[in-house]
Structure formats: C-alpha cells, structure tokens
Write a protein that holds these residues in place. Structure first.
Motif, PDB file in Angstrom:
ATOM      1  N   SER A  97      10.849 -21.413  28.688  1.00 40.59           N
ATOM      2  CA  SER A  97      11.777 -22.530  28.899  1.00 40.59           C
ATOM      3  C   SER A  97      12.654 -22.745  27.672  1.00 40.59           C
ATOM      4  CB  SER A  97      10.998 -23.813  29.211  1.00 40.59           C
ATOM      5  OG  SER A  97      10.240 -23.676  30.395  1.00 40.59           O
ATOM      6  N   GLU A  98      12.067 -22.620  26.488  1.00 43.23           N
ATOM      7  CA  GLU A  98      12.844 -22.752  25.260  1.00 43.23           C
ATOM      8  C   GLU A  98      13.946 -21.698  25.201  1.00 43.23           C
ATOM      9  OE1 GLU A  98      10.447 -22.691  21.783  1.00 43.23           O
ATOM     10  OE2 GLU A  98       9.325 -24.513  22.287  1.00 43.23           O
ATOM     11  N   ARG A  99      13.584 -20.464  25.516  1.00 41.17           N
ATOM     12  CA  ARG A  99      14.569 -19.379  25.463  1.00 41.17           C
ATOM     13  C   ARG A  99      15.695 -19.617  26.469  1.00 41.17           C
ATOM     14  NH1 ARG A  99      15.216 -15.291  28.616  1.00 41.17           N
ATOM     15  NH2 ARG A  99      13.116 -15.355  29.526  1.00 41.17           N
ATOM     16  N   ILE A 100      15.338 -20.005  27.679  1.00 41.06           N
ATOM     17  CA  ILE A 100      16.352 -20.227  28.714  1.00 41.06           C
ATOM     18  C   ILE A 100      17.266 -21.389  28.341  1.00 41.06           C
ATOM     19  CG2 ILE A 100      16.712 -20.913  31.122  1.00 41.06           C
ATOM     20  CD1 ILE A 100      13.997 -19.518  31.736  1.00 41.06           C
ATOM     21  N   ARG A 159       1.668 -21.921  27.712  1.00 38.88           N
ATOM     22  CA  ARG A 159       2.461 -21.539  26.540  1.00 38.88           C
ATOM     23  C   ARG A 159       3.623 -20.623  26.949  1.00 38.88           C
ATOM     24  NH1 ARG A 159       1.806 -22.367  21.413  1.00 38.88           N
ATOM     25  NH2 ARG A 159       2.791 -21.061  19.854  1.00 38.88           N
ATOM     26  N   THR A 160       3.371 -19.736  27.883  1.00 35.34           N
ATOM     27  CA  THR A 160       4.420 -18.844  28.374  1.00 35.34           C
ATOM     28  C   THR A 160       5.535 -19.642  29.042  1.00 35.34           C
ATOM     29  OG1 THR A 160       2.871 -17.008  28.688  1.00 35.34           O
ATOM     30  CG2 THR A 160       4.923 -16.941  29.946  1.00 35.34           C
ATOM     31  N   ILE A 161       5.159 -20.638  29.852  1.00 35.63           N
ATOM     32  CA  ILE A 161       6.169 -21.499  30.481  1.00 35.63           C
ATOM     33  C   ILE A 161       6.989 -22.210  29.414  1.00 35.63           C
ATOM     34  CG2 ILE A 161       6.514 -23.575  31.887  1.00 35.63           C
ATOM     35  CD1 ILE A 161       4.053 -22.730  33.511  1.00 35.63           C
ATOM     36  N   ARG A 162       6.300 -22.755  28.422  1.00 37.02           N
ATOM     37  CA  ARG A 162       7.004 -23.503  27.384  1.00 37.02           C
ATOM     38  C   ARG A 162       7.967 -22.606  26.596  1.00 37.02           C
ATOM     39  NH1 ARG A 162       7.315 -28.220  23.895  1.00 37.02           N
ATOM     40  NH2 ARG A 162       8.979 -27.556  22.502  1.00 37.02           N
ATOM     41  N   LYS A 164      16.799 -27.492  36.096  1.00 37.49           N
ATOM     42  CA  LYS A 164      15.785 -26.859  36.947  1.00 37.49           C
ATOM     43  C   LYS A 164      16.290 -25.540  37.534  1.00 37.49           C
ATOM     44  CE  LYS A 164      14.900 -28.378  41.120  1.00 37.49           C
ATOM     45  NZ  LYS A 164      14.401 -29.149  42.303  1.00 37.49           N
ATOM     46  N   GLN A 165      17.534 -25.509  37.944  1.00 42.18           N
ATOM     47  CA  GLN A 165      18.090 -24.280  38.513  1.00 42.18           C
ATOM     48  C   GLN A 165      18.080 -23.136  37.508  1.00 42.18           C
ATOM     49  OE1 GLN A 165      21.935 -25.564  39.878  1.00 42.18           O
ATOM     50  NE2 GLN A 165      21.083 -26.745  41.603  1.00 42.18           N
ATOM     51  N   GLU A 213      14.332 -17.711  36.407  1.00 46.39           N
ATOM     52  CA  GLU A 213      13.479 -16.784  35.660  1.00 46.39           C
ATOM     53  C   GLU A 213      11.988 -17.089  35.764  1.00 46.39           C
ATOM     54  OE1 GLU A 213      14.532 -15.274  31.830  1.00 46.39           O
ATOM     55  OE2 GLU A 213      16.509 -16.219  31.908  1.00 46.39           O
ATOM     56  N   LEU A 214      11.626 -18.360  35.773  1.00 40.34           N
ATOM     57  CA  LEU A 214      10.208 -18.712  35.790  1.00 40.34           C
ATOM     58  C   LEU A 214       9.615 -18.508  37.183  1.00 40.34           C
ATOM     59  CD1 LEU A 214      10.148 -22.021  33.703  1.00 40.34           C
ATOM     60  CD2 LEU A 214       9.145 -19.822  33.049  1.00 40.34           C
TER      61      LEU A 214
END
Length: 352
Positions: A158-161, A152-155, A66-67, A72-73
């Motif tokens: 999140s994948e990139r991070i 979709r942007t969150i997903r 989560k941190q 970024e999110l």
C-alpha cells in the motif's frame, strides 16, 4: 469558551461550508428567523451536519484510493470507518479512514469460546444453536500462513502504491498511511487491519458487524479489537428513528469541545456513547433548543451520579466509558461548564 457567539458561528460556517456554497432554503429560512439571536445561531450551526457535497467528496477520495489499491492487492476487503460514515464530522474538509483487511484469515476469541464450551456455569447459558456455532468455530482448520507477514505485505505494498500515485503521502505512522487528494482537497487514512470475531459475533453469527484489529508496522503485530461497523449502524439507525436528533447532539458537543479554551479529554468515541446513552423518550420530539437542556441534564447526571456514569457503555456495547477513568469524568465536568454557559446565554424564556 469565548462567548462571542457571532465570531464562533462565523468560524463554524467556514468549517462546515469552506467553499461558501448556498445553504438549502429551509435552513436559510430558519437562519433568518434567528438573525439577531447570536447564541441561538451558534447552537443551530453547532448541530448542523456538513453539507452533503463535502461529505461525498470525502467518500470519493476514499474510493479513488481504494481503486488504486484494488489494481494490485489481492485477498483484501475494503471498508470505510469514522465520523464521516455517520455524518457526525464537524468540518467540511474531513478525512476518511479506509480499512484494508486481509481476507486470508481472521482472528477470533479462543479464550472465551473455550470457557463457554468447557465450563458448566457458562455453557448452561447457551442455546443448542449457540453451542453448535462455538463448536464450529473451534473446529475450523487453523490458518497455516503467517498472518503478521500477510498484513505487513499489505501495508508495504500500500505504501508503494500510494507513494507512486500521490505527491503528498505520509508513510511514517505505524498504523496508517495518509494521502492527500489534491483534486478533491481531502485526506484519506489507509489502515491495514485483520478481521476479528469476538464471542458475541460468533454466538449471533453476526458477520456484518465483526471487529477489526489494526496492524502496527513498527511492532509487526495487531492491537486490541475495535468494532466500528456496529457503532456506525447503531448511530445511523437511532438518529433516523429520532429524525436526526442524536447526531445533532453529538455534533453540538464536538463543536463546544473544539471551541473550548479548556483541555477536555474526551474522544468522539466517548461523546458518541454519552449521547447514545440518553433515553430517546427524553428527546425524540425535542427542538434543537431543548436538546441543549437534554445534554445539560445528561452531563450533570454523569458528574453527580457515579453509578450512572459507571453504567455507560460504548455504542458497540464492548466497554465501559467512564468506569475507573476519573480523567474522563473530569472531561465531562469541563464540558458541562461550557454547556452551562451556553444555556445561561440563551434567551431566558426559551428554557426557563
């Protein structure tokens, strides 16, 4: 199920306590009293919760993920869900679900809001306060953005991070990202979702126990609503009210199912519901041995009394568990057979 209870208990010990930490003294003392009674040792371990040290590591792994996301999110709420949050998981190395919920918008049950406001037979069931709450929900300005694109942007972010932070990161599943925290030896499932207010949430103004709709990357859409937080709260409260007995029964059935040689098509969601359905007066003072008989009676009743089976609802009170689902009743029948075997193998004076 293999009736070699000594072997089964050793397997459970390894699952519950994979790092071989010393059990707390009260539990060690209890085990000494059962030293030569393999079936009773099996029952006791099958009801035991995972040691707090392991559960805390699962939560810590979730918090570390989560941190990374929080850095970024934006416009995202975070919540944990799953059996770790009720301590009904049966493995020390259990993963945890981290929900990433867009705070830009939420979905709500417009169909039923309209029905209760506009049809006289439904409207007359409401108080004035409830009518005002439905009116307020209906008259709120609608979200002008693209909710699916937000999710979709969150997903994808999140994948990139997660890919940049964890060497073991699986992004192939449409509804979750799985990462492995190698320091803590824990998996975390990261799930993109949207908030959802059903009719009950709106009528009660119950913002703490809202529903969620999980985002599917492949479909670019959300699915049906789940209500994990009310389930977590109710299981925790009822188990507290019965000195942990509800959770003991849930863990016992999960363990029996996991060791069965049969295919038992029952989910944790189903097992939670059938245990939660039992009247607390039947077990609030029961010993762990007596809890097995309590469960045996409940399973027998579900198999033999279709009216009772059809009446059992989920812990969140949103759906019927067995109504119109014969495959689940068959799962109960198979589970009953396994519990019956455990009862037969217990020392007779203890339950006869």
């Amino acid at each position: 199920m293999n009736s070699n209870y000594k072997s089964l208990t050793e397997q459970m010990q390894r699952r519950l306590n994979p790092e071989n930490l010393a059990f707390k003294e009260p539990f060690r003392e209890e085990l000494r009293s059962l030293q030569y009674q393999d079936a009773l040792l099996f029952i006791r371990f099958a009801m035991k919760g995972v040691e707090p040290e392991y559960t805390s590591k699962s939560i810590e792994a979730g918090n570390r993920a989560k941190q990374h996301l929080e850095a970024e999110l934006t416009s995202v709420d975070y919540r944990f869900q799953g059996s770790v949050m009720t301590n009904t998981h049966i493995r020390g190395y259990s993963d945890i679900d981290l929900l990433c919920l867009s705070s830009k918008f939420y979905n709500w049950d417009s169909y039923n809001v309209d029905r209760y406001l506009n049809e006289a037979s439904f409207r007359q069931q409401l108080t004035e306060l409830q009518i005002r709450r439905l009116d307020a929900e209906k008259n709120k300005s609608s979200y002008q953005g693209d909710s699916n694109n937000d999710l979709r942007t969150i997903r994808l972010t999140s994948e990139r991070i997660m890919t940049s932070k964890y060497t073991e990161c699986d992004t192939s599943k449409p509804k979750s990202i799985k990462i492995r925290n190698k320091d803590l030896h824990r998996d975390v499932d990261i799930v993109t979702a949207a908030w959802y207010n059903d009719l009950r949430t709106i009528l009660r103004d119950d913002r703490e126990n809202r529903g969620v709709k999980v985002y599917d990357k492949d479909a670019n859409a959300t699915g049906s609503a789940d209500f994990p937080f009310i389930s977590i709260a109710r299981i925790n409260q009822r188990s507290s009210d019965t000195n942990g007995r509800l959770k003991k029964m849930i863990r016992f059935l999960k363990n029996v199912k996991s060791f069965s040689d049969l295919e038992i098509k029952l989910s944790s969601f189903d097992i939670n519901a059938l245990c939660f359905d039992i009247d607390t007066s039947d077990y609030w003072s029961a010993t762990y041995i007596e809890l097995v008989a309590v469960l045996h009676r409940q399973l027998t009743r579900i198999v033999n009394d279709s009216a009772h089976a059809d009446s059992i609802i989920s812990v969140d009170e949103r759906e019927y568990i067995f109504r119109g689902k014969p495959q689940k009743v068959d799962g109960i029948r198979r589970l009953l057979g396994e519990v019956s075997q455990v009862l037969r193998d217990m020392p007779k004076p203890l339950y006869s």
